[in-house]
Write a protein that holds these residues in place. Structure first.
Motif, PDB file in Angstrom:
ATOM      1  N   GLY A  24      -8.224   8.783  22.092  1.00 31.36           N
ATOM      2  CA  GLY A  24      -8.166   7.341  21.822  1.00 31.36           C
ATOM      3  C   GLY A  24      -7.843   7.000  20.375  1.00 31.36           C
ATOM      4  N   PRO A  25      -8.586   7.572  19.390  1.00 31.69           N
ATOM      5  CA  PRO A  25      -8.273   7.294  17.987  1.00 31.69           C
ATOM      6  C   PRO A  25      -6.840   7.679  17.595  1.00 31.69           C
ATOM      7  CG  PRO A  25     -10.448   8.278  18.170  1.00 31.69           C
ATOM      8  CD  PRO A  25      -9.821   8.353  19.533  1.00 31.69           C
ATOM      9  N   ILE A  32      -0.206   2.628  13.162  1.00 28.42           N
ATOM     10  CA  ILE A  32      -0.485   2.569  11.714  1.00 28.42           C
ATOM     11  C   ILE A  32       0.509   3.464  10.974  1.00 28.42           C
ATOM     12  CG2 ILE A  32      -2.169   3.156   9.909  1.00 28.42           C
ATOM     13  CD1 ILE A  32      -4.378   2.389  12.013  1.00 28.42           C
ATOM     14  N   LEU A  33       0.730   4.669  11.506  1.00 31.27           N
ATOM     15  CA  LEU A  33       1.683   5.583  10.861  1.00 31.27           C
ATOM     16  C   LEU A  33       3.107   5.054  10.947  1.00 31.27           C
ATOM     17  CD1 LEU A  33       0.272   9.093  11.790  1.00 31.27           C
ATOM     18  CD2 LEU A  33      -0.019   7.785   9.678  1.00 31.27           C
ATOM     19  N   LYS A  34       3.428   4.339  12.018  1.00 34.80           N
ATOM     20  CA  LYS A  34       4.760   3.724  12.108  1.00 34.80           C
ATOM     21  C   LYS A  34       4.920   2.679  11.002  1.00 34.80           C
ATOM     22  CE  LYS A  34       8.020   1.357  15.092  1.00 34.80           C
ATOM     23  NZ  LYS A  34       8.686   0.902  13.883  1.00 34.80           N
ATOM     24  N   GLN A  35       3.868   1.908  10.741  1.00 36.27           N
ATOM     25  CA  GLN A  35       3.916   0.915   9.656  1.00 36.27           C
ATOM     26  C   GLN A  35       4.060   1.599   8.298  1.00 36.27           C
ATOM     27  OE1 GLN A  35       0.259  -1.245  10.153  1.00 36.27           O
ATOM     28  NE2 GLN A  35       0.967  -2.347  11.968  1.00 36.27           N
ATOM     29  N   VAL A  36       3.374   2.740   8.116  1.00 36.58           N
ATOM     30  CA  VAL A  36       3.499   3.501   6.868  1.00 36.58           C
ATOM     31  C   VAL A  36       4.948   3.929   6.684  1.00 36.58           C
ATOM     32  CG1 VAL A  36       2.875   5.669   5.711  1.00 36.58           C
ATOM     33  CG2 VAL A  36       1.100   4.291   6.834  1.00 36.58           C
ATOM     34  N   LYS A  37       5.549   4.466   7.746  1.00 37.64           N
ATOM     35  CA  LYS A  37       6.947   4.919   7.683  1.00 37.64           C
ATOM     36  C   LYS A  37       7.867   3.735   7.389  1.00 37.64           C
ATOM     37  CE  LYS A  37      10.507   7.621   8.156  1.00 37.64           C
ATOM     38  NZ  LYS A  37      10.948   8.354   6.979  1.00 37.64           N
ATOM     39  N   ASP A  38       7.617   2.604   8.048  1.00 44.79           N
ATOM     40  CA  ASP A  38       8.430   1.406   7.812  1.00 44.79           C
ATOM     41  C   ASP A  38       8.326   0.959   6.355  1.00 44.79           C
ATOM     42  OD1 ASP A  38       9.171   1.468  10.461  1.00 44.79           O
ATOM     43  OD2 ASP A  38       7.858  -0.174  11.075  1.00 44.79           O
ATOM     44  N   SER A  39       7.135   1.057   5.770  1.00 43.23           N
ATOM     45  CA  SER A  39       6.924   0.638   4.380  1.00 43.23           C
ATOM     46  C   SER A  39       7.532   1.615   3.384  1.00 43.23           C
ATOM     47  CB  SER A  39       5.428   0.518   4.071  1.00 43.23           C
ATOM     48  OG  SER A  39       4.870  -0.537   4.779  1.00 43.23           O
ATOM     49  N   MET A  40       7.384   2.910   3.650  1.00 44.54           N
ATOM     50  CA  MET A  40       7.798   3.929   2.676  1.00 44.54           C
ATOM     51  C   MET A  40       9.227   4.430   2.897  1.00 44.54           C
ATOM     52  SD  MET A  40       4.394   6.062   1.824  1.00 44.54           S
ATOM     53  CE  MET A  40       5.082   6.549   0.243  1.00 44.54           C
ATOM     54  N   GLY A  41       9.750   4.223   4.093  1.00 44.15           N
ATOM     55  CA  GLY A  41      11.127   4.605   4.380  1.00 44.15           C
ATOM     56  C   GLY A  41      11.403   6.077   4.143  1.00 44.15           C
ATOM     57  N   GLU A  42      12.461   6.353   3.386  1.00 43.98           N
ATOM     58  CA  GLU A  42      12.920   7.726   3.172  1.00 43.98           C
ATOM     59  C   GLU A  42      12.061   8.512   2.185  1.00 43.98           C
ATOM     60  OE1 GLU A  42      15.263   9.386   4.946  1.00 43.98           O
ATOM     61  OE2 GLU A  42      15.034   7.560   6.126  1.00 43.98           O
ATOM     62  N   ARG A  43      11.056   7.886   1.580  1.00 48.44           N
ATOM     63  CA  ARG A  43      10.204   8.612   0.622  1.00 48.44           C
ATOM     64  C   ARG A  43       9.223   9.541   1.308  1.00 48.44           C
ATOM     65  NH1 ARG A  43       7.451   4.142  -2.704  1.00 48.44           N
ATOM     66  NH2 ARG A  43       7.589   3.100  -0.694  1.00 48.44           N
ATOM     67  N   VAL A  84      -9.139   7.957  11.614  1.00 49.51           N
ATOM     68  CA  VAL A  84      -8.152   6.882  11.456  1.00 49.51           C
ATOM     69  C   VAL A  84      -8.335   6.216  10.096  1.00 49.51           C
ATOM     70  CG1 VAL A  84      -7.336   4.677  12.392  1.00 49.51           C
ATOM     71  CG2 VAL A  84      -8.106   6.494  13.941  1.00 49.51           C
ATOM     72  N   LEU A  85      -7.239   6.058   9.380  1.00 51.74           N
ATOM     73  CA  LEU A  85      -7.250   5.322   8.115  1.00 51.74           C
ATOM     74  C   LEU A  85      -6.348   4.101   8.256  1.00 51.74           C
ATOM     75  CD1 LEU A  85      -6.764   8.157   5.452  1.00 51.74           C
ATOM     76  CD2 LEU A  85      -8.877   7.047   6.114  1.00 51.74           C
ATOM     77  N   SER A  86      -6.536   3.125   7.376  1.00 50.51           N
ATOM     78  CA  SER A  86      -5.664   1.953   7.379  1.00 50.51           C
ATOM     79  C   SER A  86      -4.310   2.321   6.774  1.00 50.51           C
ATOM     80  CB  SER A  86      -6.294   0.824   6.567  1.00 50.51           C
ATOM     81  OG  SER A  86      -6.255   1.159   5.185  1.00 50.51           O
ATOM     82  N   LYS A  87      -3.323   1.504   7.067  1.00 50.84           N
ATOM     83  CA  LYS A  87      -1.978   1.692   6.503  1.00 50.84           C
ATOM     84  C   LYS A  87      -2.058   1.773   4.983  1.00 50.84           C
ATOM     85  CE  LYS A  87       1.834  -1.263   5.484  1.00 50.84           C
ATOM     86  NZ  LYS A  87       2.351  -2.598   5.613  1.00 50.84           N
ATOM     87  N   GLU A  88      -2.817   0.861   4.374  1.00 50.11           N
ATOM     88  CA  GLU A  88      -2.923   0.812   2.910  1.00 50.11           C
ATOM     89  C   GLU A  88      -3.517   2.107   2.356  1.00 50.11           C
ATOM     90  OE1 GLU A  88      -2.384  -3.053   4.590  1.00 50.11           O
ATOM     91  OE2 GLU A  88      -3.983  -1.621   5.002  1.00 50.11           O
ATOM     92  N   ASP A  89      -4.560   2.625   3.038  1.00 47.87           N
ATOM     93  CA  ASP A  89      -5.196   3.858   2.573  1.00 47.87           C
ATOM     94  C   ASP A  89      -4.246   5.047   2.676  1.00 47.87           C
ATOM     95  OD1 ASP A  89      -7.520   2.555   1.908  1.00 47.87           O
ATOM     96  OD2 ASP A  89      -8.589   3.105   3.738  1.00 47.87           O
ATOM     97  N   VAL A  90      -3.495   5.122   3.768  1.00 45.33           N
ATOM     98  CA  VAL A  90      -2.550   6.236   3.946  1.00 45.33           C
ATOM     99  C   VAL A  90      -1.467   6.175   2.868  1.00 45.33           C
ATOM    100  CG1 VAL A  90      -0.846   7.288   5.485  1.00 45.33           C
ATOM    101  CG2 VAL A  90      -3.001   6.432   6.428  1.00 45.33           C
TER     102      VAL A  90
END
Length: 100
Positions: A24-25, A32-43, A84-90
């Motif tokens: 479940g987690p 959340i990881l998809k949002q991280v990828k969307d925010s950080m892109g190719e980095r 599970v961590l938040s997008k900001e924490d990751v």
């Protein structure tokens, strides 16, 4: 296994998400990881590893619980965390631990 070694030896930080389909987690962490990828892109590269299908790799890195995230760069483990961590924490961890 050599393909995995090639991936983690990248100069770009690689976040490995060890997960299981029944967890479940893990399902909570996926968007959340998809949002991280969307925010950080190719980095950053984010790779998902199903522990049930890749027991050898999970065992090598002593993944006992899922989800477990491990951050690699140039073949070195920079950080690991279970749960599970938040997008900001990751994003904060990736930015602080890697040289990107």
């Amino acid at each position: 296994m050599s393909n995995f070694d090639t991936i983690i030896n990248s100069e770009k930080p690689v976040l490995i998400d060890f997960f299981a389909t029944w967890c479940g987690p893990c399902r909570t962490l996926a968007p959340i990881l998809k949002q991280v990828k969307d925010s950080m892109g190719e980095r950053i590269s984010i790779i998902k590893i199903d522990v049930d299908k890749n027991q050898q790799i999970a065992s090598k890195y002593q993944v006992r619980g899922v989800p477990t995230m491990i951050l690699f760069q140039n073949g070195k483990q920079l950080w690991r965390q279970s749960g599970v961590l938040s997008k900001e924490d990751v994003i904060k961890v990736i930015t602080e631990k890697s040289n990107k």
